[in-house]
Scaffold this active site. Structure first.
Site, PDB file in Angstrom:
ATOM      1  N   GLU A 117      45.261  80.309  29.855  1.00 27.42           N
ATOM      2  CA  GLU A 117      44.947  78.703  30.169  1.00 27.42           C
ATOM      3  C   GLU A 117      44.730  78.788  31.737  1.00 27.42           C
ATOM      4  OE1 GLU A 117      46.737  74.133  30.184  1.00 27.42           O
ATOM      5  OE2 GLU A 117      47.362  75.539  28.539  1.00 27.42           O
ATOM      6  N   GLU A 122      43.111  68.922  36.457  1.00 30.67           N
ATOM      7  CA  GLU A 122      43.889  68.174  35.602  1.00 30.67           C
ATOM      8  C   GLU A 122      44.597  67.066  36.297  1.00 30.67           C
ATOM      9  OE1 GLU A 122      46.935  69.126  32.186  1.00 30.67           O
ATOM     10  OE2 GLU A 122      47.457  70.452  33.865  1.00 30.67           O
TER      11      GLU A 122
END
Length: 194
Positions: A117, A122
């Site tokens: 990931e 974010e």
């Protein structure tokens, strides 16, 4: 691999993108993804959330998670696999909320399992932005920085490159300035969703 024209028309969008997560409508939060929360207009893709009630709970990690919102997400139809000696540049112009309770993200995650990931951008409702690489759930490199003017669009770039035939380097940029370089162990040759 994804043309810059992919948000020009609905037909262009439908060629390159799918709705929801690759695995369905639920992930690990209190929102369920729904196509109704995805809008394309004048070359801009907008994902929104709206408060709802009466949704069936989601299940994640053996726990039931109440669903309080319908939200929107899309993922590229193409998978991204960093080959030996290869790499990709991911560029986006994004505007995201930093309001408490929101969780916008521009990320790569493994097709065949997790990790890999790479969170290229974010926002976790804290007023900051995170740049993260997950090698395992406990081996995480995360860099949180102040997110300037959440109401404005910002330019993001993430350079993902093979390092040694096994690992990748990940260089994160915001508004033309490098934020950090991180490393993904064993990410080379692993297909990822965008």
């Amino acid at each position: 691999m994804i043309p810059s024209t992919s948000f020009n028309t609905q037909a262009d969008f439908d060629t390159d993108w799918n709705y929801d997560y690759p695995w369905g409508t639920d992930h690990n939060g209190g929102a369920r993804m729904n196509k109704s929360q995805v809008k394309l207009s004048d070359g801009t893709l907008t994902l929104t959330a709206k408060k709802v009630s009466g949704q069936k709970a989601a299940s994640h990690g053996g726990q039931q998670i109440a669903i309080h919102y319908l939200s929107g997400t899309v993922h590229a139809k193409e998978h991204f696999n960093v080959a030996r000696g290869g790499g990709y540049d991911f560029d986006a112009e994004l505007r995201a909320s930093t309001t408490k309770g929101t969780w916008p993200a521009f990320w790569l995650t493994g097709v065949n399992g997790w990790p890999p990931e790479i969170d290229m951008a974010e926002w976790k409702g804290s007023g900051k932005i995170s740049f993260n690489t997950f090698n395992t759930s406990s081996q995480v490199r995360a860099r949180d920085v102040a997110y300037p003017s959440a109401g404005d669009f910002h330019k993001f770039k993430c350079e993902v490159r093979d390092q040694n035939g096994k690992d990748v380097s990940v260089k994160f940029y915001m508004d033309g300035k490098i934020i950090e370089t991180q490393y993904g162990k064993g990410f080379t040759g692993q297909p990822m969703y965008l």
